[in-house]
Motif scaffolding. Structure first.
Motif, PDB file in Angstrom:
ATOM      1  N   PRO A  33     -38.464   4.781 -32.226  1.00  0.00           N
ATOM      2  CA  PRO A  33     -37.260   4.575 -31.416  1.00  0.00           C
ATOM      3  C   PRO A  33     -35.964   4.809 -32.201  1.00  0.00           C
ATOM      4  O   PRO A  33     -34.981   5.308 -31.645  1.00  0.00           O
ATOM      5  CB  PRO A  33     -37.367   3.104 -30.979  1.00  0.00           C
ATOM      6  CG  PRO A  33     -38.819   2.767 -31.096  1.00  0.00           C
ATOM      7  CD  PRO A  33     -39.355   3.606 -32.221  1.00  0.00           C
ATOM      8  N   VAL A  34     -35.981   4.485 -33.487  1.00  0.00           N
ATOM      9  CA  VAL A  34     -34.766   4.681 -34.297  1.00  0.00           C
ATOM     10  C   VAL A  34     -34.466   6.179 -34.426  1.00  0.00           C
ATOM     11  O   VAL A  34     -33.310   6.612 -34.294  1.00  0.00           O
ATOM     12  CB  VAL A  34     -34.925   4.038 -35.690  1.00  0.00           C
ATOM     13  CG1 VAL A  34     -33.692   4.290 -36.542  1.00  0.00           C
ATOM     14  CG2 VAL A  34     -35.197   2.548 -35.573  1.00  0.00           C
ATOM     15  N   LEU A  35     -35.500   6.984 -34.646  1.00  0.00           N
ATOM     16  CA  LEU A  35     -35.288   8.437 -34.759  1.00  0.00           C
ATOM     17  C   LEU A  35     -34.820   9.016 -33.428  1.00  0.00           C
ATOM     18  O   LEU A  35     -33.950   9.884 -33.389  1.00  0.00           O
ATOM     19  CB  LEU A  35     -36.579   9.140 -35.211  1.00  0.00           C
ATOM     20  CG  LEU A  35     -37.027   8.864 -36.639  1.00  0.00           C
ATOM     21  CD1 LEU A  35     -38.276   9.677 -36.962  1.00  0.00           C
ATOM     22  CD2 LEU A  35     -35.929   9.202 -37.648  1.00  0.00           C
ATOM     23  N   GLN A  36     -35.394   8.507 -32.336  1.00  0.00           N
ATOM     24  CA  GLN A  36     -34.969   9.000 -31.018  1.00  0.00           C
ATOM     25  C   GLN A  36     -33.496   8.672 -30.766  1.00  0.00           C
ATOM     26  O   GLN A  36     -32.741   9.492 -30.264  1.00  0.00           O
ATOM     27  CB  GLN A  36     -35.852   8.400 -29.919  1.00  0.00           C
ATOM     28  CG  GLN A  36     -37.253   9.015 -29.932  1.00  0.00           C
ATOM     29  CD  GLN A  36     -38.244   8.253 -29.054  1.00  0.00           C
ATOM     30  OE1 GLN A  36     -38.187   7.020 -28.968  1.00  0.00           O
ATOM     31  NE2 GLN A  36     -39.154   8.970 -28.427  1.00  0.00           N
ATOM     32  N   GLU A  37     -33.092   7.467 -31.162  1.00  0.00           N
ATOM     33  CA  GLU A  37     -31.677   7.091 -31.004  1.00  0.00           C
ATOM     34  C   GLU A  37     -30.768   7.962 -31.857  1.00  0.00           C
ATOM     35  O   GLU A  37     -29.694   8.383 -31.413  1.00  0.00           O
ATOM     36  CB  GLU A  37     -31.469   5.626 -31.418  1.00  0.00           C
ATOM     37  CG  GLU A  37     -31.940   4.639 -30.381  1.00  0.00           C
ATOM     38  CD  GLU A  37     -32.088   3.232 -30.986  1.00  0.00           C
ATOM     39  OE1 GLU A  37     -31.329   2.877 -31.915  1.00  0.00           O
ATOM     40  OE2 GLU A  37     -32.997   2.501 -30.537  1.00  0.00           O
ATOM     41  N   GLU A  38     -31.192   8.227 -33.090  1.00  0.00           N
ATOM     42  CA  GLU A  38     -30.381   9.074 -33.973  1.00  0.00           C
ATOM     43  C   GLU A  38     -30.252  10.467 -33.390  1.00  0.00           C
ATOM     44  O   GLU A  38     -29.184  11.073 -33.424  1.00  0.00           O
ATOM     45  CB  GLU A  38     -31.022   9.191 -35.363  1.00  0.00           C
ATOM     46  CG  GLU A  38     -30.770   8.048 -36.285  1.00  0.00           C
ATOM     47  CD  GLU A  38     -29.300   7.730 -36.486  1.00  0.00           C
ATOM     48  OE1 GLU A  38     -28.859   6.702 -35.929  1.00  0.00           O
ATOM     49  OE2 GLU A  38     -28.588   8.467 -37.180  1.00  0.00           O
ATOM     50  N   GLN A  39     -31.351  10.972 -32.856  1.00  0.00           N
ATOM     51  CA  GLN A  39     -31.326  12.320 -32.300  1.00  0.00           C
ATOM     52  C   GLN A  39     -30.376  12.378 -31.107  1.00  0.00           C
ATOM     53  O   GLN A  39     -29.588  13.314 -30.975  1.00  0.00           O
ATOM     54  CB  GLN A  39     -32.739  12.730 -31.886  1.00  0.00           C
ATOM     55  CG  GLN A  39     -32.817  14.167 -31.475  1.00  0.00           C
ATOM     56  CD  GLN A  39     -34.209  14.735 -31.773  1.00  0.00           C
ATOM     57  OE1 GLN A  39     -34.624  14.858 -32.918  1.00  0.00           O
ATOM     58  NE2 GLN A  39     -34.904  15.056 -30.721  1.00  0.00           N
ATOM     59  N   ALA A  40     -30.434  11.350 -30.247  1.00  0.00           N
ATOM     60  CA  ALA A  40     -29.558  11.320 -29.071  1.00  0.00           C
ATOM     61  C   ALA A  40     -28.092  11.209 -29.512  1.00  0.00           C
ATOM     62  O   ALA A  40     -27.206  11.844 -28.943  1.00  0.00           O
ATOM     63  CB  ALA A  40     -29.933  10.147 -28.180  1.00  0.00           C
TER      64      ALA A  40
END
Ligand code: SAH
Length: 212
Positions: A33-40
């Protein structure tokens, strides 16, 4: 492959399939989830480095779950890098590179301050770990330290090191594995300023004499 290679090379202490699934694969995915947030947040493909990846954790499960990542797997032990390269080939993964070397040395190459995210699990106590990770990421980038139940305490011990290296603590996120009692946490550290050129110190120094 973890199980088969483990019979010849000491890749991981875990031998039972259910432990490998829970404590390597599921645990690695707690950072997703942290990587997904960073990507967004950055609206671009993330360039991620997994420092001290060992048998490819957490990097390879994260790459499988989020194929758009551009991922570098770094380890100082050649046999682990060979294992990661074999897994990459067997899975047909693209935009992932297994490289042999030490974090302190990579930060002295053109890769210094080039990554969006540096992540590590089970590599070193936080005051040492931040000297491996922070020099590798750009200003605005994120360090993710995958830690156990002592995460908050480690963060307090690493306060000074984080500041010296140009970072600032962003959050400690508790994570829980299914059907496992142990408490874990992700320590998130944001890079605010360039790392001073004197860091990281030569290979071995961050572990021998952490910046406390
Ligand atoms: N991240 C994996 C492996 C942890 S074992 C996992 O969670 O299962 C720690 C690994 O970090 C070892 O493979 C070791 O070779 C590597 N390592 C330790 N210090 C390092 C450094 N300074 N640079 C690169 N690799 C390092």
């Amino acid at each position: 492959m973890v199980q088969i290679w483990n019979q010849r090379f000491n890749l991981t202490a875990l031998t039972q399939p259910q432990d490998i699934v829970a404590l390597h694969f599921m645990d690695s995915l707690t950072a997703l989830p942290v990587l997904q947030e960073e990507q967004a947040r950055f609206e671009q493909v993330l360039q991620v480095i997994d420092v001290g990846t060992g048998a490819g954790f957490p990097g390879i499960p994260l790459k499988v779950a989020l194929p758009s990542l551009r991922l570098w797997l770094l380890d100082g032990t050649a046999k682990k890098v060979r294992f990661c390269a074999a897994v990459i080939k067997a899975l047909g993964l693209r935009e992932v590179w297994a490289i042999h070397g030490r974090a302190e040395e990579l930060a002295r190459t053109a890769r210094r301050e080039q990554f969006d995210v540096a992540i590590a699990r089970a590599v070193a106590p936080l005051p040492t770990l931040v000297e491996y990770l922070l020099p590798l990421i750009r200003v605005g980038g994120l360090c993710i330290a995958m830690k156990g139940s002592e995460a908050q305490l480690e963060l307090e011990q690493a306060q000074r090191a984080i500041g010296v290296l140009g970072g600032a603590p962003e959050a400690v996120r508790p994570v829980q594995l299914p059907d496992r009692a142990d408490r874990r946490a992700l320590v998130l550290i944001r890079k605010q300023r360039p790392t001073p050129p004197t860091y990281p110190r030569p290979a071995g120094a961050p572990r021998r004499s952490p910046l406390v």
